[in-house]
Structure formats: structure tokens, C-alpha cells
Design an enzyme around this catalytic site. Structure first.
Site, PDB file in Angstrom:
ATOM      1  NE  ARG A  54     -12.904  74.528  -6.385  1.00  0.00           N
ATOM      2  CZ  ARG A  54     -13.678  74.239  -5.347  1.00  0.00           C
ATOM      3  NH1 ARG A  54     -13.340  73.215  -4.539  1.00  0.00           N
ATOM      4  NH2 ARG A  54     -14.768  74.949  -5.088  1.00  0.00           N
ATOM      5  CD  GLU A 119       1.162  74.881 -35.024  1.00  0.00           C
ATOM      6  OE1 GLU A 119       0.046  75.274 -35.426  1.00  0.00           O
ATOM      7  OE2 GLU A 119       1.408  74.619 -33.836  1.00  0.00           O
ATOM      8  CD  GLU A 165       7.936  70.586 -30.259  1.00  0.00           C
ATOM      9  OE1 GLU A 165       6.784  71.015 -30.500  1.00  0.00           O
ATOM     10  OE2 GLU A 165       8.907  71.325 -29.984  1.00  0.00           O
TER      11      GLU A 165
END
Length: 208
Positions: A54, A119, A165
Site C-alpha cells: 500500500r 489564522e 507558509e
């Protein structure tokens, strides 16, 4: 037919980590996340063993926070571009709750406070832990701690995020009832926000 099944209250997995043998763990690519190819052998419900290969996206654990102003019955949500929604949704700009990754030696409560300020510019006034869950265990190694934070939404708005970022985050203040309607209509279609808002629908009366 009278078949006995275990109730969810008493369910426990039949197997655990000791029932899986990692035969090979190959690092395919490393950038923002790691992409690995794992070959494993694990026990099966029939009593045999199964060998599978996987692909695994290895991500750091994260914290997500639903910001709720109980006095005004509003939620503060963030809009930003998401590469995973490109080509899948009507728009890759999604309406979400605040979220961020857990840095080494950082508590999940510290992450919640830091990400809320970065944020949205808001300071949290209290935290309630909702769930710890894995959002996509079929191919991603990641756990998310989801919180509800009490905030004063009267000053919320504008564009936030860390430029270093690549963050470009627009803040929205919505009546909770409107957010619930958007949930029902499918306008809010990302898993973490769905879980958070459904929890709030059931528990808003308990948040003071």
C-alpha cells in the site's frame, strides 16, 4: 435468523498492532509530507494471513478548532485554497475551521491557541475537546484533535495567515444557523468542518 453481534458500547478490535508485520517500508518521496510504500502481512478474520502493498501519505498529527461566539450565536470560519479540492469541487477555495499541525514537543492546546491567532487574529477564551479521529485511514497516517473554542467574534474579519507558509486566509463570521444551513445544502463539504458543525448543532446549548 437470530445472530449475536457485539454492541458498539462493547466493541473492541479483534486484532492489534502486534498482528501486523511490516515487511518493507520504502520512502518514495519527501516534501511537505512523506510518501511511503509499505508491504505488510496481517492476520485475517478467517484465521489466515494476508500480504498487501500500500502507498501511505505520512503526515504529522494536527489540531482543528471550531470558533464559536455563544453570546452572538456566531461561528468564525476561514476560507482558503486547498490543492486537494482542485478538479473535484466547484471551487478549490473551501470554508473550513481553523487547523494546523502539531510541532515537536508542542501540546495540542498550544497548537489550538497559536493557530486561532495566526489564522483569525482572535484569542481563545476556553477550549472544549470534541474528538480525536483519523480522517482518511485508507492511505493517510494522521490523527486530528478537534476542539471547540469560545471567542469574541465582534472584531473578527480580514485576511490572515503566515506569508512565509504561503497562507492566504480570509475570515468569515456567520450566524450558526446559516452555517448549519450551508452544511445541509452541501456548501460546506470538507470532513472536519462537517464533524465540527454537526457537533455544535447538538451541543451549542451547553457552551456558555
Amino acid at each position: 435468523m437470530n445472530k449475536k453481534t457485539a454492541s458498539s458500547e462493547h466493541w473492541q478490535p479483534q486484532f492489534n498492532r502486534q498482528d501486523v508485520e511490516v515487511l518493507d517500508d520504502l520512502l518514495i518521496a519527501e516534501s511537505f509530507y512523506q510518501l511511503r510504500e509499505l508491504s505488510v502481512r496481517h492476520r485475517s478474520f478467517s484465521g489466515e494471513s494476508i500480504s498487501v502493498k500500500r502507498d501511505l501519505i505520512d503526515k504529522p498529527n494536527a489540531v482543528a478548532v471550531l470558533l464559536y461566539d455563544a453570546a452572538l450565536a456566531t461561528v468564525v470560519m476561514v476560507e482558503q485554497f486547498r490543492i486537494g479540492a482542485l478538479g473535484q469541487a466547484k471551487s478549490p477555495w473551501l470554508l473550513e475551521v481553523v487547523a494546523g499541525v502539531v510541532e515537536p514537543n508542542e501540546s495540542i492546546e498550544s497548537v489550538a491557541a497559536r493557530e486561532c491567532f495566526e489564522e483569525t487574529g482572535l484569542r481563545i477564551q476556553g477550549l472544549e475537546h470534541i474528538y480525536k479521529f483519523t480522517p482518511s485511514p485508507g492511505g493517510v497516517r494522521e490523527y486530528i484533535d478537534l476542539f471547540c473554542a469560545r471567542v469574541d467574534s465582534t472584531s473578527a474579519g480580514g485576511v490572515h495567515g503566515l506569508a512565509a507558509e504561503g497562507e492566504d486566509i480570509k475570515v468569515h463570521v456567520l450566524p450558526a444557523a446559516e452555517a448549519f444551513a450551508m452544511l445541509k445544502s452541501g456548501q460546506i463539504d470538507n470532513g472536519i468542518a462537517i464533524i465540527a458543525l454537526q457537533w455544535l448543532q447538538l451541543n451549542s446549548q451547553k457552551i456558555g
